[in-house]
Design a protein around this motif. Structure first.
Motif, PDB file in Angstrom:
ATOM      1  N   GLU A   1       0.852  -1.183   0.000  1.00 34.62           N
ATOM      2  CA  GLU A   1       0.000   0.000   0.000  1.00 34.62           C
ATOM      3  C   GLU A   1       0.895   1.243   0.000  1.00 34.62           C
ATOM      4  O   GLU A   1       1.935   1.268   0.651  1.00 34.62           O
ATOM      5  N   SER A   2       0.475   2.283  -0.720  1.00 32.69           N
ATOM      6  CA  SER A   2       1.283   3.512  -0.759  1.00 32.69           C
ATOM      7  C   SER A   2       0.895   4.479   0.348  1.00 32.69           C
ATOM      8  O   SER A   2       1.697   5.340   0.730  1.00 32.69           O
ATOM      9  N   GLY A   3      -0.352   4.364   0.840  1.00 31.67           N
ATOM     10  CA  GLY A   3      -0.839   5.329   1.813  1.00 31.67           C
ATOM     11  C   GLY A   3      -1.272   6.643   1.191  1.00 31.67           C
ATOM     12  O   GLY A   3      -1.683   7.564   1.901  1.00 31.67           O
TER      13      GLY A   3
ATOM     14  N   ILE B   1     -16.795   8.288 -19.309  1.00 25.31           N
ATOM     15  CA  ILE B   1     -15.818   9.106 -18.584  1.00 25.31           C
ATOM     16  C   ILE B   1     -16.152   9.000 -17.102  1.00 25.31           C
ATOM     17  O   ILE B   1     -17.286   9.284 -16.690  1.00 25.31           O
ATOM     18  N   ILE B   2     -15.169   8.590 -16.299  1.00 28.48           N
ATOM     19  CA  ILE B   2     -15.419   8.392 -14.871  1.00 28.48           C
ATOM     20  C   ILE B   2     -14.362   9.126 -14.053  1.00 28.48           C
ATOM     21  O   ILE B   2     -13.272   9.435 -14.534  1.00 28.48           O
ATOM     22  N   GLY B   3     -14.715   9.395 -12.808  1.00 29.14           N
ATOM     23  CA  GLY B   3     -13.771   9.923 -11.837  1.00 29.14           C
ATOM     24  C   GLY B   3     -13.738   8.999 -10.632  1.00 29.14           C
ATOM     25  O   GLY B   3     -14.791   8.506 -10.202  1.00 29.14           O
ATOM     26  N   ILE B   4     -12.538   8.730 -10.119  1.00 31.12           N
ATOM     27  CA  ILE B   4     -12.438   7.864  -8.942  1.00 31.12           C
ATOM     28  C   ILE B   4     -11.521   8.500  -7.907  1.00 31.12           C
ATOM     29  O   ILE B   4     -10.611   9.265  -8.238  1.00 31.12           O
ATOM     30  N   THR B   5     -11.769   8.166  -6.679  1.00 32.29           N
ATOM     31  CA  THR B   5     -10.889   8.545  -5.578  1.00 32.29           C
ATOM     32  C   THR B   5     -10.542   7.280  -4.814  1.00 32.29           C
ATOM     33  O   THR B   5     -11.422   6.442  -4.548  1.00 32.29           O
ATOM     34  N   GLY B   6      -9.279   7.125  -4.471  1.00 29.03           N
ATOM     35  CA  GLY B   6      -8.870   5.940  -3.733  1.00 29.03           C
ATOM     36  C   GLY B   6      -7.375   5.898  -3.498  1.00 29.03           C
ATOM     37  O   GLY B   6      -6.631   6.811  -3.888  1.00 29.03           O
ATOM     38  N   GLU B   7      -6.919   4.806  -2.874  1.00 25.86           N
ATOM     39  CA  GLU B   7      -5.511   4.667  -2.497  1.00 25.86           C
ATOM     40  C   GLU B   7      -4.729   3.951  -3.594  1.00 25.86           C
ATOM     41  O   GLU B   7      -5.193   2.981  -4.195  1.00 25.86           O
ATOM     42  N   VAL B   8      -3.503   4.428  -3.820  1.00 29.11           N
ATOM     43  CA  VAL B   8      -2.595   3.791  -4.765  1.00 29.11           C
ATOM     44  C   VAL B   8      -1.973   2.569  -4.093  1.00 29.11           C
ATOM     45  O   VAL B   8      -1.506   2.649  -2.952  1.00 29.11           O
ATOM     46  N   PHE B   9      -1.962   1.436  -4.810  1.00 35.05           N
ATOM     47  CA  PHE B   9      -1.317   0.233  -4.278  1.00 35.05           C
ATOM     48  C   PHE B   9      -0.799  -0.599  -5.441  1.00 35.05           C
ATOM     49  O   PHE B   9      -1.071  -0.303  -6.612  1.00 35.05           O
TER      50      PHE B   9
END
Length: 677
Positions: A59-61, A116-124
């Motif tokens: 996980e990048s945090g 076309i979408i937008g997402i929010t979340g954690e990089v891993f």
């Protein structure tokens, strides 16, 4: 599986399904088109650089918000993967029902490729090593009503790629890189010129009349002034007026418009750079060109060895040779042996060189250059000292007034630019202009060209000795991006209109004709023109174009050649090898009014060249990407100094005393090299 099922539906069915989905969203108060903004905090390319060292299953945090187009989707029960494409490339997103919520996850499953979408979340990074973003929020930002081409075949039809460049950019990321590189080249040219003290300016695109040059302009009408005007065919005369006015170094990069043919090297509107430097001659401009091209090679390509097709161009290897010496070297013909125009005409006829419209010694020398020299100039070469007859704006050589201080430079057998020591004698200039207009009107009595007497007046105030340069920017970009046609480096190249105005009025571009990929230009336009209206129907399928199917065809005036009465032995006929071939490039053969040169994919992996005398019926751009039929085992025939290896199949008939011809075109699904029985 849902995506695979969708691929089995035709485009019109998919369009209607997507419209129904949109209507359902709007009924629920979730119309994506009402969204005006998304807070995008990261891009795929930047994340891949930042987390290049992130190990697998780590996980990048870091929480990010990404936006882009959904290109693939794999739904696996409670968890799904998708591929999001943004301005910098692609990145995987991971969507879980437990993290997103039941309702948003159900909404995600109904989304389509191309949305076309937008997402929010954690990089891993996943267990398999794929950098991904785990979505905890996901928003539909815009609904794609038209389905994208399928992921396996993409968008490959050449004409469709140019006509629908927006789809081309979506499906073929390397195309975007070409145009990013184009911008970098343009910026580098400007930096180079600005550093040398040149002032960038803008001059009129609308000009008051057609000048006497050979290039044909586009015409328009200014309503307020009630006068006809033309789109410029060059920027030269305005820029040299500025040199008269005391701006010693000036340049312009801009669009030029010429109402002429189209082929892989020519588009009716194109970009050029013209520059002028006071107190310099054409030798100084040669040095400028060489320095510019080396700078571009270093800063854009990172090397001076530039790959182009199957050749390597060495930007450290520039040659300089006069036109007269080049013709003598490659043809054995010595200009100095021609004492009169009649001598030159006789020599041209003896060497099968086409005569120019006004057959003078100098003009015929230029024809010899075209016939014998240009196709030998692979490495960068300056050809200088051009005949005065074909150089109305260049200064005569003081020691040889039959020639001018002019050069053109060639790379890979193609002209890239033109330069002069500019003519600044107003009396000589007036005479050349007037003679040029007289010659043009003698050939075309209705020609509307005129002498630019205001430019002559500017010269009468005094133009200092000046070196001028014009460079074809699009060809330069072709070279530096290794593209074989000018259409590949123009975002929106000129094409035949998809529909006539009458057809557009008939069609409702919407539900009834959602799949406009089926509305072929061959059917909608060429059927009316008499060229290739049956291009798709020849395979036995009814054309999907409503305009074609609705148009009655009148064969009452058609006369066909009588059938042969002699039988041909079946064994002789069966020796002909009929194959499907795909047109990679098509261009008019210089100095020929009839011939088109086709470079064809015949399925062998080696390009096949066939010359065909059908220019009266087709323009080259109509045929790019088409699938034709050819006999491929005929012995090569020499034509215009080239070998034609085979014969394209056409259908010919007579109509009201005029011969008509149709190339036989077949379904593009037929692969190159497919054998006909």
């Amino acid at each position: 599986m849902a995506e695979e099922r969708n691929q089995m539906l035709d485009e019109n069915e998919q369009y209607l399904i997507r419209k129904d989905k949109l209507a359902a969203l709007q009924a629920e108060g979730k119309n994506p088109y009402t969204i005006t903004k998304f807070n995008q905090t990261a891009y795929s390319g930047d994340l891949k650089k930042e987390f290049a060292e992130l190990p697998a299953e780590a996980e990048s945090g870091k929480i990010v918000s990404l936006a882009g187009r959904m290109m693939t989707k794999r739904v696996m029960g409670k968890a799904s993967f998708a591929n999001l494409r943004d301005d910098q490339g692609d990145i995987q997103i991971y969507v879980r029902r437990d993290e997103l919520g039941d309702e948003p996850y159900a909404a995600f499953k109904k989304m389509d490729l191309g949305d076309i979408i937008g997402i929010t979340g954690e990089v891993f990074r996943t267990r398999t090593g794929e950098l991904s973003v785990r979505a905890n929020e996901l928003t539909l930002l815009s609904k794609g009503l038209r389905p994208l081409p399928d992921k396996w075949h993409g968008l490959t039809d050449t004409e469709l790629r140019y006509r629908q460049r927006y789809v081309d950019l979506i499906m073929n990321p390397e195309v975007k890189e070409t145009f990013k590189k184009r911008t970098k080249i343009m910026n580098e040219i400007r930096s180079f010129m600005n550093e040398r003290g040149y002032l960038e300016v803008e001059t009129p695109i609308l000009t008051p009349f057609e000048i006497g040059a050979a290039a044909r302009p586009f015409t328009t009408h200014h309503n307020t002034l009630d006068t006809d005007m033309v789109l410029r065919i060059e920027t030269e005369l305005y820029l040299k007026r500025l040199i008269v006015g005391g701006i010693d170094r000036v340049y312009e990069i801009g669009r030029i418009f010429r109402n002429e043919g189209m082929d892989p090297k020519h588009n009716p509107e194109f970009t050029s750079m013209e520059s002028y430097q006071a107190y310099a001659d054409f030798h100084d401009i040669m040095d400028l060109v060489e320095a510019l091209f080396k700078r571009l090679a270093d800063n854009v390509c990172g090397t001076r060895l530039i790959p182009y097709g199957d050749k390597t161009i060495d930007f450290d290897n520039w040659s300089r040779i006069t036109m007269k010496d080049a013709v003598k070297q490659y043809s054995g013909v010595d200009f100095d042996d021609w004492k009169t125009d009649e001598d030159a005409i006789a020599c041209a006829k003896a060497h099968n060189v086409e005569l120019p419209e006004v057959p003078s010694r100098g003009a015929i020398l230029a024809e010899f250059f075209d016939a014998y020299v240009e196709d030998k100039l692979v490495q960068p070469t300056f050809i200088y000292d051009y005949p005065v007859e074909i150089s109305p704006l260049a200064k005569r050589k003081p020691d040889d007034p039959e020639f001018t201080e002019r050069f053109e430079f060639f790379i890979n057998c193609m002209e890239f630019g033109n330069a002069f020591s500019e003519l600044n004698d107003p009396i000589d200039q007036r005479g050349r202009f007037e003679r040029q207009v007289q010659e043009r009107k003698a050939l075309e009595p209705d020609a509307k060209c005129r002498v630019d007497y205001d430019y002559v007046r500017a010269l009468e105030y005094g133009l200092p000795p000046t070196g001028g340069l014009g460079i074809g920017i699009d060809r330069l970009i072709m070279l530096l991006t290794n593209k074989q046609t000018i259409q590949e480096v123009l975002l929106f190249p000129t094409l035949r209109p998809e529909f006539t105005s009458e057809e557009a009025e008939k069609a409702e571009i919407g539900e009834e004709s959602a799949a406009d990929g089926k509305m072929s230009t061959e059917g909608a336009n060429d059927a009316k023109k008499g060229n290739s209206g049956a291009s798709e129907g020849i395979c036995g399928a009814q054309s999907a174009d409503p305009f074609v199917s609705a148009e009655p065809i009148d064969f009452s005036k058609v006369v066909i050649e009588p059938l042969f009465t002699d039988y041909v032995p079946f064994e002789d006929f069966s020796k002909c090898d009929f194959r499907a071939v795909k047109v990679k490039t098509c261009e008019a053969v210089p100095k020929s009014k009839k011939l088109l040169k086709f470079t064809l994919d015949d399925g062998t992996g080696t390009d096949r060249v066939i010359l065909s005398g059908i220019h009266a019926y087709y323009e080259p751009e109509q045929l790019l990407g088409k699938t034709l039929l050819a006999i491929v085992n005929l012995p090569p025939r020499p034509m215009m100094g080239m070998e034609s290896c085979g014969m394209l199949l056409s259908a010919a008939h007579e109509e009201e005393g005029e011969e008509k011809l149709h190339l036989i075109m077949v379904d593009p699904h037929i692969p190159a090299g497919a054998k006909l029985y």
